[in-house]
Design a protein around this motif. Structure first.
Motif, short mmCIF file in Angstrom:
data_model
loop_
_atom_site.label_atom_id
_atom_site.label_comp_id
_atom_site.label_asym_id
_atom_site.label_seq_id
_atom_site.Cartn_x
_atom_site.Cartn_y
_atom_site.Cartn_z
N SER A 121 21.09 26.92 3.11
CA SER A 121 21.90 27.99 2.52
C SER A 121 22.12 29.08 3.21
N SER A 122 23.47 29.53 2.97
CA SER A 122 23.94 31.00 3.40
C SER A 122 24.97 31.32 2.54
N ASP A 123 25.32 32.59 2.80
CA ASP A 123 26.50 33.34 1.90
C ASP A 123 26.38 33.39 0.59
N LEU A 124 24.91 33.60 0.09
CA LEU A 124 24.51 33.59 -1.44
C LEU A 124 25.24 34.70 -2.01
N MET A 125 25.64 34.57 -3.31
CA MET A 125 26.11 35.66 -4.05
C MET A 125 25.53 35.53 -5.57
N LEU A 126 24.93 36.47 -6.00
CA LEU A 126 24.44 36.43 -7.44
C LEU A 126 24.67 37.55 -8.36
N ARG A 127 25.19 37.12 -9.57
CA ARG A 127 25.57 38.02 -10.70
C ARG A 127 24.69 37.79 -11.93
N MET A 128 24.13 38.70 -12.25
CA MET A 128 23.34 38.60 -13.43
C MET A 128 24.28 39.07 -14.67
N ILE A 129 24.15 38.35 -15.53
CA ILE A 129 25.18 38.59 -16.98
C ILE A 129 24.18 38.16 -18.01
N GLY A 130 23.76 39.25 -18.68
CA GLY A 130 22.72 38.96 -19.95
C GLY A 130 21.51 38.02 -19.22
N ASP A 131 21.05 36.84 -20.27
CA ASP A 131 20.14 36.04 -19.79
C ASP A 131 20.80 34.87 -19.17
N ASN A 132 21.92 35.18 -18.41
CA ASN A 132 22.30 34.16 -17.63
C ASN A 132 22.51 34.65 -15.98
N ALA A 133 22.48 33.76 -15.18
CA ALA A 133 22.81 34.11 -13.93
C ALA A 133 23.95 33.22 -13.07
N VAL A 134 24.59 33.59 -12.36
CA VAL A 134 25.81 33.04 -11.71
C VAL A 134 25.59 32.87 -10.08
N VAL A 135 25.17 31.98 -9.67
CA VAL A 135 24.94 31.78 -8.24
C VAL A 135 26.24 30.91 -7.33
N ALA A 136 26.88 31.72 -6.44
CA ALA A 136 27.77 31.38 -5.45
C ALA A 136 26.97 30.84 -4.42
N VAL A 137 27.18 30.04 -3.32
CA VAL A 137 26.29 29.78 -2.12
C VAL A 137 26.85 28.66 -1.20
N THR A 138 26.89 28.85 -0.10
CA THR A 138 27.41 27.73 0.76
C THR A 138 26.05 27.12 1.38
N VAL A 139 26.04 25.83 1.23
CA VAL A 139 24.73 24.85 1.81
C VAL A 139 25.38 23.80 2.80
N TRP B 121 22.56 29.58 -13.93
CA TRP B 121 21.15 29.52 -14.53
C TRP B 121 21.15 30.35 -15.90
N LYS B 122 20.27 29.89 -16.75
CA LYS B 122 20.28 30.50 -18.01
C LYS B 122 18.55 30.59 -18.29
N LEU B 123 18.38 31.51 -18.79
CA LEU B 123 16.82 31.86 -19.14
C LEU B 123 16.47 31.24 -20.56
N PHE B 124 15.42 30.41 -20.41
CA PHE B 124 15.07 29.92 -21.68
C PHE B 124 13.46 30.29 -21.80
N GLU B 125 12.94 31.16 -22.76
CA GLU B 125 11.81 31.69 -22.79
C GLU B 125 11.35 32.58 -21.53
N ASP B 126 10.69 31.79 -20.69
CA ASP B 126 10.24 32.39 -19.42
C ASP B 126 10.63 31.52 -18.08
N ASN B 127 11.50 30.64 -18.33
CA ASN B 127 11.93 29.53 -17.33
C ASN B 127 13.52 29.62 -17.27
N TRP B 128 13.90 29.80 -15.91
CA TRP B 128 15.37 29.81 -15.62
C TRP B 128 15.79 28.13 -15.22
N LYS B 129 16.83 27.79 -15.71
CA LYS B 129 17.37 26.32 -15.88
C LYS B 129 18.78 26.45 -15.46
#
Length: 125
Positions: free
Chosen positions: A67-85, A106-114
């Motif tokens: 991977s390279s060029d990863l961008m991460l945005r946290m939005i509440g209990d969600n995370a949006v990842v854009a990445v070149t692979v 990605w979404k947080l469910f209890e203590d697990n991101w899925k």
């Protein structure tokens, strides 16, 4: 808390790429939500069950996943990842050798991101 969650997502993102490279179906099962929808590069939509079956059967066999060029945005209990692979290997009977741009939610469910949603397109860079 936002920083801790970002670190957790980045760790899971790395785990996901390693699971893709090593066909680690159990780890993929843990990281992908049961109701996942994923749009592939040809427009097809896959479910978690379809994806896991492809890895189990060996129709996905990757030897390079970097991977390279990863961008991460946290939005509440969600995370949006854009990445070149960069991917090399065999994907559903097709030899692949190129760079692809993934978008994953990605979404947080209890203590697990899925991963709950995603897409991939061929990268122009």
């Amino acid at each position: 808390m936002k920083t801790i969650h970002a670190v957790q997502v980045l760790i899971n993102e790395n785990d996901l790429l390693e699971a893709m490279k090593t066909n680690h179906v159990e780890l993929l099962d843990k990281l992908l939500h049961d109701d996942l929808l994923f749009n592939g590069p040809t427009g097809e939509t896959a479910t978690k069950a379809m994806d896991l079956n492809n890895y189990r059967s060996g129709t996905i066999n990757l030897h390079t996943v970097e991977s390279s060029d990863l961008m991460l945005r946290m939005i509440g209990d969600n995370a949006v990842v854009a990445v070149t692979v960069e991917i090399k290997g065999n994907y559903l009977g097709q030899e692949i050798d190129g760079k692809f741009r993934y978008l994953r939610v990605w979404k947080l469910f209890e203590d697990n991101w899925k991963v709950i949603a995603g897409s991939v397109v061929a990268s122009q860079t």
